[in-house]
Design an enzyme around this catalytic site. Sequence first.
Site, PDB file in Angstrom:
ATOM      1  N   LYS A 177      28.300  18.739  47.739  1.00 36.54           N
ATOM      2  CA  LYS A 177      29.573  18.430  48.390  1.00 36.54           C
ATOM      3  C   LYS A 177      29.749  16.918  48.537  1.00 36.54           C
ATOM      4  O   LYS A 177      30.810  16.370  48.214  1.00 36.54           O
ATOM      5  CB  LYS A 177      29.633  19.093  49.763  1.00 36.54           C
ATOM      6  N   ASP A 195      34.087  21.792  51.648  1.00 37.93           N
ATOM      7  CA  ASP A 195      33.497  21.833  52.979  1.00 37.93           C
ATOM      8  C   ASP A 195      34.041  23.068  53.701  1.00 37.93           C
ATOM      9  O   ASP A 195      34.674  23.932  53.087  1.00 37.93           O
ATOM     10  CB  ASP A 195      33.806  20.547  53.753  1.00 37.93           C
TER      11      ASP A 195
END
Length: 277
Positions: A177, A195
Site C-alpha cells: 500500500k 487502504d
Amino acid sequence: SLFPQEEKTTAMSAINTYNKDFFISMKVLNDENFSVCKSKKKNDEKVLFLQTIFKFMTISEKYDYLTEVFLHQNPDAQSELNFENPFQLILAVVLSAQCTDKRVNLVTPQLFDRFPTPESMANSSVEEIYEIIKSISYPNNKAKHLLGLAQKLVSDFNSEVPDTMEALISLPGVSRKTANVILSVIFNQAAMAVDTHVFRVSHRLGLVKNAKTPLETEKQLVKHFKEELIPVAHHWLILHGRYVCLAKKPQCERCPFTQICDYFIKEANNQTKKNGK
C-alpha cells in the site's frame, strides 16, 4: 423485469450516448440540477427514466459515471499529507499506517527539520526518532522502520527513493500500500493504494465483486479505471471514504452516488421491507 424491454432499450441508448453534462445533471435525483436533465420529461418520469438507467448500468458504465462526477467535483484531488520531496512523503506514509493524516502532519515538521536527508536520519538513532514521533501510533516500531528505511536508501539506492514496487517494498516499513502511494503520487504511475477507506468505498459502491483482500480490490480497480486517472482516483476514493462514506455512519444524504451504490440500495430495500411488516 421491473422495467419493460422498451424502457431498458431507452436506458441503454441514453447510456451509450451520454455526455458529461447529462451525467452531472442526474448525479442526485433531487438535486437542483435535476431540472436540466436532457430527457425533457416531467419530474416523476425523469425519476423512472434515471432509475432505469442506473438499474441496467454495466460495471464499466458505473465507473464512467463515478469518474464524471468526481472530475466535476474534485478534478485535482491529492494527498492530505504535507511533504515537499519523495523522502518526506515516504516517511509520512510510513507514519500514517493506522494513524490519521492530521496527526502525522502535526509531527512531520519537526521530523523533516531534524532529518532533511536520508543521510541525516541514517546517522541518527531509534531513540532520537522515537522522541519526535512518540505521539504517533506504534512509535517504537515506526522509529525502527524509519531508521532502517533511511539506512537502506543510503546504502542501496544512492539516497534516492526508488520508483519500482520491488525496490520500494524492500525498504523497512514499506508495505505494498505504501509503495503504491509513492508510485502514484511521486512518479504518477498507475498504482492504486488500497487502504481501509478505498476498500470500504469500492465494496459499498459495487466497484469490485468478490474481492476479499486489498490486493484483489486493487486489481479490479486498476482494471476498470482509465489508466491515466488511476493516480487521482486513488485520492477520490480515500477522500470520499474519509469525509462522506464513513465506516460507522455513512453520510448518504451527502453522497452523489446513492443511485448506483449497492450498499445504499440494499439498506433502502431492507428499510422498505421493515416498514412494510
